[in-house]
Design a protein around this motif. Structure first.
Motif, PDB file in Angstrom:
ATOM      1  N   GLU A  55     -19.974  18.729  33.486  1.00  0.00           N
ATOM      2  CA  GLU A  55     -18.865  17.961  32.921  1.00  0.00           C
ATOM      3  C   GLU A  55     -19.351  16.565  32.572  1.00  0.00           C
ATOM      4  N   LYS A  57     -19.971  13.088  29.734  1.00  0.00           N
ATOM      5  CA  LYS A  57     -20.773  12.705  28.570  1.00  0.00           C
ATOM      6  C   LYS A  57     -21.665  11.543  28.960  1.00  0.00           C
ATOM      7  N   PRO A  68     -27.831  12.386  23.181  1.00  0.00           N
ATOM      8  CA  PRO A  68     -26.492  12.537  23.756  1.00  0.00           C
ATOM      9  C   PRO A  68     -26.423  13.821  24.579  1.00  0.00           C
ATOM     10  N   LYS A  70     -23.651  16.275  27.054  1.00  0.00           N
ATOM     11  CA  LYS A  70     -22.258  16.563  27.378  1.00  0.00           C
ATOM     12  C   LYS A  70     -22.204  17.896  28.103  1.00  0.00           C
ATOM     13  N   GLU A  71     -21.004  18.371  28.382  1.00  0.00           N
ATOM     14  CA  GLU A  71     -20.817  19.657  29.045  1.00  0.00           C
ATOM     15  C   GLU A  71     -21.667  20.744  28.382  1.00  0.00           C
ATOM     16  N   THR A  73     -24.913  20.999  28.403  1.00  0.00           N
ATOM     17  CA  THR A  73     -26.213  20.529  27.933  1.00  0.00           C
ATOM     18  C   THR A  73     -27.239  20.720  29.044  1.00  0.00           C
ATOM     19  N   SER A  87     -24.390   6.860  31.782  1.00  0.00           N
ATOM     20  CA  SER A  87     -23.053   7.413  31.568  1.00  0.00           C
ATOM     21  C   SER A  87     -22.005   6.425  32.062  1.00  0.00           C
ATOM     22  N   LEU A  91     -21.329  11.845  34.832  1.00  0.00           N
ATOM     23  CA  LEU A  91     -21.728  13.218  34.534  1.00  0.00           C
ATOM     24  C   LEU A  91     -21.683  14.009  35.828  1.00  0.00           C
TER      25      LEU A  91
END
Length: 127
Positions: A55, A57, A68, A70-71, A73, A87, A91
């Motif tokens: 979860e 970014k 970048p 995010k979820e 990744t 962040s 994260l």
């Protein structure tokens, strides 16, 4: 879910320090779960570290290049490469630090790991 992941991390760190299969043997330095990861200072490892974003970014900075994240990744920190994470809102990370045990691995696996050390793609979004 978080409590189960943390309990799993603790269990893995107590029990799984080495894993083997398909001609490769890996020493596992650590297993990790961090529900609220913000920033860390630039640093290097002598081994690989793979992180998965459950979860949030943020930005993963690898060798000065920002990516970048995010979820869903997945990102790879390679041995000897300066990296860090930023962040603002945190994260939720799962991660593992590991290295190949060459004396217990096939030549093919050793070559694959050497290729991974030179690979330029360090971030991927899983679908």
């Amino acid at each position: 879910m978080t409590a189960n992941l943390i309990a799993g991390k603790i269990s893995l760190n107590e029990r799984v320090h080495r894993t083997q299969g398909n001609g490769a043997s890996f020493h596992v330095h650590y297993w990790g779960v961090m529900p609220k990861h913000y920033d860390n200072v630039p640093h290097k490892h002598s081994f690989f570290e793979v992180c998965y974003v459950l979860e949030g970014k943020g930005i993963y900075i690898d060798d000065g290049r920002p990516y970048p994240v995010k979820e869903n990744t997945l990102f790879l920190s390679k041995p000897g490469v300066l990296h860090h994470i930023k962040s603002d809102k945190s994260l939720f990370l799962l991660y593992v630090g590991f290295e190949l045990v060459e004396s217990e691995s096939t030549e093919k696996c050793i070559k694959l790991i050497e290729e991974a050390k030179r690979c330029s793609k360090v971030v991927d979004v899983l679908k």
